[in-house]
Design a protein around this motif. Structure first.
Motif, PDB file in Angstrom:
ATOM      1  N   VAL A 105     -29.574  12.426 -11.201  1.00  0.00           N
ATOM      2  CA  VAL A 105     -28.541  11.394 -11.354  1.00  0.00           C
ATOM      3  C   VAL A 105     -27.977  11.021  -9.984  1.00  0.00           C
ATOM      4  O   VAL A 105     -27.900   9.845  -9.624  1.00  0.00           O
ATOM      5  N   ILE A 106     -27.542  12.017  -9.222  1.00  0.00           N
ATOM      6  CA  ILE A 106     -27.242  11.796  -7.796  1.00  0.00           C
ATOM      7  C   ILE A 106     -28.562  12.037  -7.081  1.00  0.00           C
ATOM      8  O   ILE A 106     -29.031  13.170  -6.979  1.00  0.00           O
ATOM      9  N   ASP A 107     -29.194  10.965  -6.614  1.00  0.00           N
ATOM     10  CA  ASP A 107     -30.590  11.084  -6.205  1.00  0.00           C
ATOM     11  C   ASP A 107     -30.755  11.559  -4.769  1.00  0.00           C
ATOM     12  O   ASP A 107     -29.786  11.773  -4.028  1.00  0.00           O
ATOM     13  N   HIS A 108     -32.008  11.723  -4.376  1.00  0.00           N
ATOM     14  CA  HIS A 108     -32.338  12.328  -3.079  1.00  0.00           C
ATOM     15  C   HIS A 108     -31.823  11.494  -1.912  1.00  0.00           C
ATOM     16  O   HIS A 108     -31.527  12.040  -0.841  1.00  0.00           O
ATOM     17  N   THR A 109     -31.715  10.169  -2.085  1.00  0.00           N
ATOM     18  CA  THR A 109     -31.225   9.345  -0.972  1.00  0.00           C
ATOM     19  C   THR A 109     -29.782   9.681  -0.625  1.00  0.00           C
ATOM     20  O   THR A 109     -29.375   9.562   0.533  1.00  0.00           O
ATOM     21  N   ILE A 110     -29.014  10.107  -1.616  1.00  0.00           N
ATOM     22  CA  ILE A 110     -27.627  10.524  -1.371  1.00  0.00           C
ATOM     23  C   ILE A 110     -27.597  11.932  -0.785  1.00  0.00           C
ATOM     24  O   ILE A 110     -26.885  12.194   0.191  1.00  0.00           O
ATOM     25  N   HIS A 115     -23.435  12.064   2.934  1.00  0.00           N
ATOM     26  CA  HIS A 115     -22.704  12.360   1.705  1.00  0.00           C
ATOM     27  C   HIS A 115     -23.248  13.620   1.045  1.00  0.00           C
ATOM     28  O   HIS A 115     -22.511  14.352   0.388  1.00  0.00           O
ATOM     29  N   GLY A 116     -24.543  13.860   1.213  1.00  0.00           N
ATOM     30  CA  GLY A 116     -25.126  15.087   0.676  1.00  0.00           C
ATOM     31  C   GLY A 116     -24.517  16.315   1.301  1.00  0.00           C
ATOM     32  O   GLY A 116     -24.284  17.321   0.625  1.00  0.00           O
ATOM     33  N   ALA A 117     -24.242  16.246   2.601  1.00  0.00           N
ATOM     34  CA  ALA A 117     -23.619  17.390   3.287  1.00  0.00           C
ATOM     35  C   ALA A 117     -22.269  17.718   2.671  1.00  0.00           C
ATOM     36  O   ALA A 117     -21.907  18.899   2.533  1.00  0.00           O
ATOM     37  N   PHE A 118     -21.516  16.698   2.282  1.00  0.00           N
ATOM     38  CA  PHE A 118     -20.242  16.934   1.598  1.00  0.00           C
ATOM     39  C   PHE A 118     -20.468  17.661   0.280  1.00  0.00           C
ATOM     40  O   PHE A 118     -19.773  18.636  -0.036  1.00  0.00           O
ATOM     41  N   LEU A 119     -21.457  17.225  -0.487  1.00  0.00           N
ATOM     42  CA  LEU A 119     -21.684  17.808  -1.804  1.00  0.00           C
ATOM     43  C   LEU A 119     -22.121  19.261  -1.717  1.00  0.00           C
ATOM     44  O   LEU A 119     -21.618  20.113  -2.455  1.00  0.00           O
ATOM     45  N   TYR A 120     -23.064  19.577  -0.807  1.00  0.00           N
ATOM     46  CA  TYR A 120     -23.542  20.955  -0.800  1.00  0.00           C
ATOM     47  C   TYR A 120     -22.717  21.876   0.083  1.00  0.00           C
ATOM     48  O   TYR A 120     -22.547  23.051  -0.237  1.00  0.00           O
ATOM     49  N   VAL A 155     -33.345   4.257  -9.135  1.00  0.00           N
ATOM     50  CA  VAL A 155     -32.658   3.108  -9.731  1.00  0.00           C
ATOM     51  C   VAL A 155     -31.543   2.696  -8.775  1.00  0.00           C
ATOM     52  O   VAL A 155     -30.497   3.362  -8.718  1.00  0.00           O
ATOM     53  N   PRO A 156     -31.735   1.637  -8.000  1.00  0.00           N
ATOM     54  CA  PRO A 156     -30.740   1.254  -6.994  1.00  0.00           C
ATOM     55  C   PRO A 156     -29.329   1.088  -7.555  1.00  0.00           C
ATOM     56  O   PRO A 156     -28.356   1.446  -6.883  1.00  0.00           O
ATOM     57  N   ALA A 157     -29.201   0.567  -8.778  1.00  0.00           N
ATOM     58  CA  ALA A 157     -27.863   0.367  -9.342  1.00  0.00           C
ATOM     59  C   ALA A 157     -27.150   1.694  -9.545  1.00  0.00           C
ATOM     60  O   ALA A 157     -25.946   1.818  -9.282  1.00  0.00           O
ATOM     61  N   ILE A 158     -27.885   2.715 -10.017  1.00  0.00           N
ATOM     62  CA  ILE A 158     -27.285   4.042 -10.207  1.00  0.00           C
ATOM     63  C   ILE A 158     -26.946   4.652  -8.850  1.00  0.00           C
ATOM     64  O   ILE A 158     -25.867   5.236  -8.661  1.00  0.00           O
ATOM     65  N   THR A 159     -27.859   4.521  -7.896  1.00  0.00           N
ATOM     66  CA  THR A 159     -27.604   5.053  -6.551  1.00  0.00           C
ATOM     67  C   THR A 159     -26.357   4.426  -5.948  1.00  0.00           C
ATOM     68  O   THR A 159     -25.527   5.121  -5.344  1.00  0.00           O
ATOM     69  N   GLU A 160     -26.194   3.121  -6.131  1.00  0.00           N
ATOM     70  CA  GLU A 160     -25.038   2.425  -5.576  1.00  0.00           C
ATOM     71  C   GLU A 160     -23.738   2.929  -6.207  1.00  0.00           C
ATOM     72  O   GLU A 160     -22.762   3.211  -5.500  1.00  0.00           O
ATOM     73  N   VAL A 161     -23.734   3.061  -7.528  1.00  0.00           N
ATOM     74  CA  VAL A 161     -22.534   3.545  -8.221  1.00  0.00           C
ATOM     75  C   VAL A 161     -22.195   4.955  -7.774  1.00  0.00           C
ATOM     76  O   VAL A 161     -21.045   5.269  -7.444  1.00  0.00           O
ATOM     77  N   MET A 162     -23.193   5.832  -7.749  1.00  0.00           N
ATOM     78  CA  MET A 162     -22.933   7.230  -7.402  1.00  0.00           C
ATOM     79  C   MET A 162     -22.551   7.373  -5.931  1.00  0.00           C
ATOM     80  O   MET A 162     -21.737   8.229  -5.587  1.00  0.00           O
ATOM     81  N   THR A 163     -23.108   6.547  -5.067  1.00  0.00           N
ATOM     82  CA  THR A 163     -22.717   6.596  -3.656  1.00  0.00           C
ATOM     83  C   THR A 163     -21.247   6.254  -3.496  1.00  0.00           C
ATOM     84  O   THR A 163     -20.514   6.932  -2.762  1.00  0.00           O
ATOM     85  N   ARG A 164     -20.796   5.201  -4.184  1.00  0.00           N
ATOM     86  CA  ARG A 164     -19.379   4.830  -4.110  1.00  0.00           C
ATOM     87  C   ARG A 164     -18.490   5.970  -4.603  1.00  0.00           C
ATOM     88  O   ARG A 164     -17.453   6.264  -3.998  1.00  0.00           O
ATOM     89  N   ARG A 165     -18.908   6.609  -5.684  1.00  0.00           N
ATOM     90  CA  ARG A 165     -18.091   7.698  -6.228  1.00  0.00           C
ATOM     91  C   ARG A 165     -18.059   8.899  -5.284  1.00  0.00           C
ATOM     92  O   ARG A 165     -17.010   9.522  -5.097  1.00  0.00           O
ATOM     93  N   VAL A 166     -19.212   9.226  -4.698  1.00  0.00           N
ATOM     94  CA  VAL A 166     -19.243  10.357  -3.756  1.00  0.00           C
ATOM     95  C   VAL A 166     -18.349  10.073  -2.558  1.00  0.00           C
ATOM     96  O   VAL A 166     -17.632  10.967  -2.082  1.00  0.00           O
ATOM     97  N   ILE A 167     -18.359   8.852  -2.062  1.00  0.00           N
ATOM     98  CA  ILE A 167     -17.491   8.486  -0.936  1.00  0.00           C
ATOM     99  C   ILE A 167     -16.024   8.660  -1.324  1.00  0.00           C
ATOM    100  O   ILE A 167     -15.216   9.191  -0.542  1.00  0.00           O
TER     101      ILE A 167
END
Length: 226
Positions: A105-110, A115-120, A155-167
């Motif tokens: 759901v939060i894909d590899h590009t994130i 932003h990935g560094a923040f998550l892990y 899915v670019p739309a999902i990536t975009e939504v999840m990127t905004r939320r992670v930020i």
């Protein structure tokens, strides 16, 4: 409150400057710490850190190395591979055939970005773990026989939504960290317990939000693939 200047003895130092002293580089002994050893020699900061229960070599004050993270991700990927194999075995036993593959759901590009560094590193989350994974059909036969949504790739739309939320989550964490840092430098911020409570709440929110997204992703995939 944020951005307020605080005092080390007679020196004025902002929290931004304080964070710079908390640089992610090894101390002289080769260990990378959240609060570097040199801070413990400062009468004000060192005493404060001890009062709130920290010690230089506490596990929570030792930052993992790149090798530690590589091992962490490798172990998580191995567990995911095992779960995928088990899922396919169970579904094959039930339906006669199944070739499902994981969808993050939060894909590899994130995860591969800052932003990935923040998550892990700050949220202690790994994208290969079950909270972030959906099993989707790798081929048409699996989709039809097992009644799974087909794997769409990225899915670019999902990536975009999840990127905004992670930020947004990262900004909230940074605000809490800054408030705790203000306290650590002698100002009026929040306690360690309050910071850790905010950190835990953010982690739960991230996991819960991804869980909320999963059925909606499946529903939308089934809709567009029907």
């Amino acid at each position: 409150m944020f951005g307020r200047r605080t005092t080390f003895g007679t020196n004025q130092q902002s929290f931004a400057e304080f964070k710079e002293t908390m640089r992610p580089t090894p101390d002289a002994d080769g260990v990378t710490r959240v609060f570097p050893k040199e801070l413990w020699d400062d009468p004000k900061i060192g005493n404060f850190l001890r009062e709130v229960g920290f010690a230089p070599d506490d596990a929570r004050n030792i930052l993992p190395t790149a090798q530690d993270y590589i091992a962490l991700f490798a172990a998580a990927k191995k567990r995911l591979d095992e779960r995928t194999e088990a899922f396919n075995r169970d579904m094959t036993a039930r339906h006669g055939y199944c070739r499902a593959v994981p969808f993050l759901v939060i894909d590899h590009t994130i995860w591969d970005s800052e932003h990935g560094a923040f998550l892990y590193a700050q949220m202690n989350l790994v994208g290969y773990d079950d909270w972030n994974v959906l099993m989707l059909a790798a081929d048409v036969r699996t989709k039809e026989v097992c009644e799974l949504a087909g794997h769409p790739g990225t899915v670019p739309a999902i990536t975009e939504v999840m990127t905004r939320r992670v930020i947004e989550w990262k900004q909230r964490h940074d605000a809490a960290l800054e408030a705790f840092g203000i306290t650590a430098t002698g100002g009026r911020g929040i306690t360690r317990e309050q910071y850790e409570a905010e950190q835990d709440a953010l982690r739960r929110e991230i996991v819960d939000n991804v869980g909320w997204m999963k059925p909606r992703i499946i529903s939308e995939l089934l809709r567009v693939q029907s």
